[in-house]
Scaffold this motif. Sequence first.
Motif, PDB file in Angstrom:
ATOM      1  N   GLN A 285     -13.804 -20.625 -50.189  1.00 10.89           N
ATOM      2  CA  GLN A 285     -12.353 -20.502 -50.276  1.00 10.89           C
ATOM      3  C   GLN A 285     -11.871 -19.529 -49.200  1.00 10.89           C
ATOM      4  O   GLN A 285     -12.350 -18.411 -49.104  1.00 10.89           O
ATOM      5  CB  GLN A 285     -11.966 -19.970 -51.655  1.00 10.89           C
ATOM      6  CG  GLN A 285     -10.476 -19.906 -51.879  1.00 10.89           C
ATOM      7  CD  GLN A 285     -10.136 -19.463 -53.298  1.00 10.89           C
ATOM      8  OE1 GLN A 285     -11.024 -19.315 -54.139  1.00 10.89           O
ATOM      9  NE2 GLN A 285      -8.861 -19.263 -53.565  1.00 10.89           N
ATOM     10  N   PHE A 286     -10.897 -20.005 -48.427  1.00 15.86           N
ATOM     11  CA  PHE A 286     -10.369 -19.165 -47.355  1.00 15.86           C
ATOM     12  C   PHE A 286      -9.431 -18.119 -47.938  1.00 15.86           C
ATOM     13  O   PHE A 286      -8.551 -18.424 -48.734  1.00 15.86           O
ATOM     14  CB  PHE A 286      -9.591 -20.002 -46.354  1.00 15.86           C
ATOM     15  CG  PHE A 286     -10.454 -20.900 -45.501  1.00 15.86           C
ATOM     16  CD1 PHE A 286     -11.798 -21.082 -45.770  1.00 15.86           C
ATOM     17  CD2 PHE A 286      -9.910 -21.576 -44.429  1.00 15.86           C
ATOM     18  CE1 PHE A 286     -12.577 -21.913 -44.983  1.00 15.86           C
ATOM     19  CE2 PHE A 286     -10.686 -22.409 -43.630  1.00 15.86           C
ATOM     20  CZ  PHE A 286     -12.013 -22.573 -43.910  1.00 15.86           C
ATOM     21  N   GLN A 287      -9.633 -16.861 -47.532  1.00 12.62           N
ATOM     22  CA  GLN A 287      -8.732 -15.797 -47.945  1.00 12.62           C
ATOM     23  C   GLN A 287      -8.363 -14.927 -46.769  1.00 12.62           C
ATOM     24  O   GLN A 287      -9.201 -14.661 -45.896  1.00 12.62           O
ATOM     25  CB  GLN A 287      -9.386 -14.936 -49.036  1.00 12.62           C
ATOM     26  CG  GLN A 287      -9.428 -15.584 -50.407  1.00 12.62           C
ATOM     27  CD  GLN A 287      -9.762 -14.595 -51.510  1.00 12.62           C
ATOM     28  OE1 GLN A 287     -10.685 -13.815 -51.369  1.00 12.62           O
ATOM     29  NE2 GLN A 287      -8.999 -14.632 -52.591  1.00 12.62           N
ATOM     30  N   LEU A 288      -7.114 -14.503 -46.747  1.00 10.57           N
ATOM     31  CA  LEU A 288      -6.624 -13.584 -45.729  1.00 10.57           C
ATOM     32  C   LEU A 288      -5.867 -12.480 -46.453  1.00 10.57           C
ATOM     33  O   LEU A 288      -4.952 -12.779 -47.231  1.00 10.57           O
ATOM     34  CB  LEU A 288      -5.691 -14.296 -44.743  1.00 10.57           C
ATOM     35  CG  LEU A 288      -6.269 -15.496 -43.977  1.00 10.57           C
ATOM     36  CD1 LEU A 288      -5.971 -16.799 -44.705  1.00 10.57           C
ATOM     37  CD2 LEU A 288      -5.696 -15.558 -42.569  1.00 10.57           C
ATOM     38  N   VAL A 289      -6.231 -11.250 -46.211  1.00  7.47           N
ATOM     39  CA  VAL A 289      -5.618 -10.124 -46.902  1.00  7.47           C
ATOM     40  C   VAL A 289      -5.105  -9.116 -45.871  1.00  7.47           C
ATOM     41  O   VAL A 289      -5.896  -8.521 -45.135  1.00  7.47           O
ATOM     42  CB  VAL A 289      -6.615  -9.439 -47.853  1.00  7.47           C
ATOM     43  CG1 VAL A 289      -5.943  -8.267 -48.558  1.00  7.47           C
ATOM     44  CG2 VAL A 289      -7.146 -10.442 -48.882  1.00  7.47           C
ATOM     45  N   GLU A 290      -3.793  -8.960 -45.860  1.00  4.04           N
ATOM     46  CA  GLU A 290      -3.169  -8.047 -44.914  1.00  4.04           C
ATOM     47  C   GLU A 290      -2.984  -6.670 -45.531  1.00  4.04           C
ATOM     48  O   GLU A 290      -2.816  -6.537 -46.752  1.00  4.04           O
ATOM     49  CB  GLU A 290      -1.798  -8.575 -44.474  1.00  4.04           C
ATOM     50  CG  GLU A 290      -1.826  -9.948 -43.837  1.00  4.04           C
ATOM     51  CD  GLU A 290      -1.654 -11.078 -44.841  1.00  4.04           C
ATOM     52  OE1 GLU A 290      -1.368 -12.213 -44.418  1.00  4.04           O
ATOM     53  OE2 GLU A 290      -1.803 -10.828 -46.054  1.00  4.04           O
ATOM     54  N   SER A 291      -2.976  -5.661 -44.687  1.00  2.00           N
ATOM     55  CA  SER A 291      -2.718  -4.293 -45.139  1.00  2.00           C
ATOM     56  C   SER A 291      -2.226  -3.477 -43.956  1.00  2.00           C
ATOM     57  O   SER A 291      -2.264  -3.934 -42.807  1.00  2.00           O
ATOM     58  CB  SER A 291      -3.999  -3.667 -45.716  1.00  2.00           C
ATOM     59  OG  SER A 291      -5.007  -3.597 -44.717  1.00  2.00           O
ATOM     60  N   GLY A 292      -1.766  -2.269 -44.246  1.00  4.96           N
ATOM     61  CA  GLY A 292      -1.365  -1.371 -43.181  1.00  4.96           C
ATOM     62  C   GLY A 292       0.130  -1.206 -42.991  1.00  4.96           C
ATOM     63  O   GLY A 292       0.569  -0.399 -42.169  1.00  4.96           O
ATOM     64  N   GLY A 293       0.915  -1.966 -43.726  1.00  5.94           N
ATOM     65  CA  GLY A 293       2.355  -1.831 -43.599  1.00  5.94           C
ATOM     66  C   GLY A 293       2.842  -0.520 -44.187  1.00  5.94           C
ATOM     67  O   GLY A 293       2.080   0.243 -44.781  1.00  5.94           O
ATOM     68  N   GLY A 294       4.125  -0.258 -44.013  1.00  6.67           N
ATOM     69  CA  GLY A 294       4.687   0.972 -44.556  1.00  6.67           C
ATOM     70  C   GLY A 294       6.083   1.209 -44.048  1.00  6.67           C
ATOM     71  O   GLY A 294       6.719   0.332 -43.462  1.00  6.67           O
ATOM     72  N   LEU A 295       6.530   2.432 -44.280  1.00 10.03           N
ATOM     73  CA  LEU A 295       7.871   2.866 -43.903  1.00 10.03           C
ATOM     74  C   LEU A 295       7.737   3.806 -42.706  1.00 10.03           C
ATOM     75  O   LEU A 295       6.972   4.784 -42.773  1.00 10.03           O
ATOM     76  CB  LEU A 295       8.492   3.591 -45.097  1.00 10.03           C
ATOM     77  CG  LEU A 295       9.950   3.972 -45.047  1.00 10.03           C
ATOM     78  CD1 LEU A 295      10.817   2.725 -45.098  1.00 10.03           C
ATOM     79  CD2 LEU A 295      10.278   4.877 -46.234  1.00 10.03           C
ATOM     80  N   VAL A 296       8.450   3.511 -41.628  1.00  9.47           N
ATOM     81  CA  VAL A 296       8.346   4.342 -40.433  1.00  9.47           C
ATOM     82  C   VAL A 296       9.712   4.597 -39.831  1.00  9.47           C
ATOM     83  O   VAL A 296      10.669   3.852 -40.069  1.00  9.47           O
ATOM     84  CB  VAL A 296       7.449   3.694 -39.346  1.00  9.47           C
ATOM     85  CG1 VAL A 296       6.017   3.594 -39.828  1.00  9.47           C
ATOM     86  CG2 VAL A 296       7.972   2.336 -38.930  1.00  9.47           C
ATOM     87  N   GLN A 297       9.772   5.634 -39.027  1.00  9.25           N
ATOM     88  CA  GLN A 297      10.984   5.948 -38.288  1.00  9.25           C
ATOM     89  C   GLN A 297      11.037   5.081 -37.033  1.00  9.25           C
ATOM     90  O   GLN A 297      10.009   4.639 -36.526  1.00  9.25           O
ATOM     91  CB  GLN A 297      10.966   7.431 -37.870  1.00  9.25           C
ATOM     92  CG  GLN A 297      10.989   8.422 -39.007  1.00  9.25           C
ATOM     93  CD  GLN A 297      12.371   8.586 -39.599  1.00  9.25           C
ATOM     94  OE1 GLN A 297      13.376   8.134 -39.039  1.00  9.25           O
ATOM     95  NE2 GLN A 297      12.441   9.241 -40.753  1.00  9.25           N
ATOM     96  N   PRO A 298      12.211   4.823 -36.501  1.00  9.28           N
ATOM     97  CA  PRO A 298      12.303   4.112 -35.216  1.00  9.28           C
ATOM     98  C   PRO A 298      11.481   4.836 -34.156  1.00  9.28           C
ATOM     99  O   PRO A 298      11.472   6.071 -34.097  1.00  9.28           O
ATOM    100  CB  PRO A 298      13.795   4.157 -34.899  1.00  9.28           C
ATOM    101  CG  PRO A 298      14.458   4.286 -36.227  1.00  9.28           C
ATOM    102  CD  PRO A 298      13.548   5.125 -37.061  1.00  9.28           C
TER     103      PRO A 298
ATOM    104  N   GLY B 284      -0.938 -22.434 -41.254  1.00  7.31           N
ATOM    105  CA  GLY B 284      -0.641 -22.481 -42.674  1.00  7.31           C
ATOM    106  C   GLY B 284       0.184 -21.283 -43.111  1.00  7.31           C
ATOM    107  O   GLY B 284       0.700 -20.533 -42.283  1.00  7.31           O
ATOM    108  N   SER B 285       0.275 -21.121 -44.405  1.00  2.00           N
ATOM    109  CA  SER B 285       1.157 -20.088 -44.956  1.00  2.00           C
ATOM    110  C   SER B 285       0.560 -18.694 -44.898  1.00  2.00           C
ATOM    111  O   SER B 285       1.268 -17.715 -44.966  1.00  2.00           O
ATOM    112  CB  SER B 285       1.523 -20.422 -46.398  1.00  2.00           C
ATOM    113  OG  SER B 285       0.358 -20.567 -47.175  1.00  2.00           O
ATOM    114  N   GLY B 286      -0.747 -18.566 -44.741  1.00  2.00           N
ATOM    115  CA  GLY B 286      -1.344 -17.246 -44.574  1.00  2.00           C
ATOM    116  C   GLY B 286      -1.519 -16.464 -45.851  1.00  2.00           C
ATOM    117  O   GLY B 286      -1.468 -17.014 -46.958  1.00  2.00           O
TER     118      GLY B 286
END
Length: 125
Positions: A1-14, A113-115
């Motif tokens: 089964q194909f899986q893709l797991v993203e991480s690392g996002g967050g809140l940042v200043q410009p 695909g949808s990712g």
Amino acid sequence: QFQLVESGGGLVQPGGSLKLSCEVSGFTLDYYVIAWFRQAPGKEREGIVCISTNDDTLYYKEFLKGRFTPSKNDAKNTVYLQMNSLKPEDTAVYYCAIPGYSNSWCPGEDDFGSGGQGTQVTVLS
């Protein structure tokens, strides 16, 4: 089964930076190209950049070149997106996706695909 797991996002200043990760399983990056996409609220999904099996890149949005840089570690089955000089308009859910077939070169963004479930990036305004 194909899986893709993203991480690392967050809140940042410009002007800030983030490095996103996409860990994949069920397949290897030796046989699949992979791309980063984003979708802002109320907007269509847009392709950012694809990285091929031999690390060639294809930017679907040329204006992001120079600020957004993909890379991958085949041994870790992980793809990264380094994002610098972030702007409020970069706020979106970011996710990685693969095409519905294995190949070595980057196709058009509609072939993907949808990712994964995505990771939220919010740049304060």
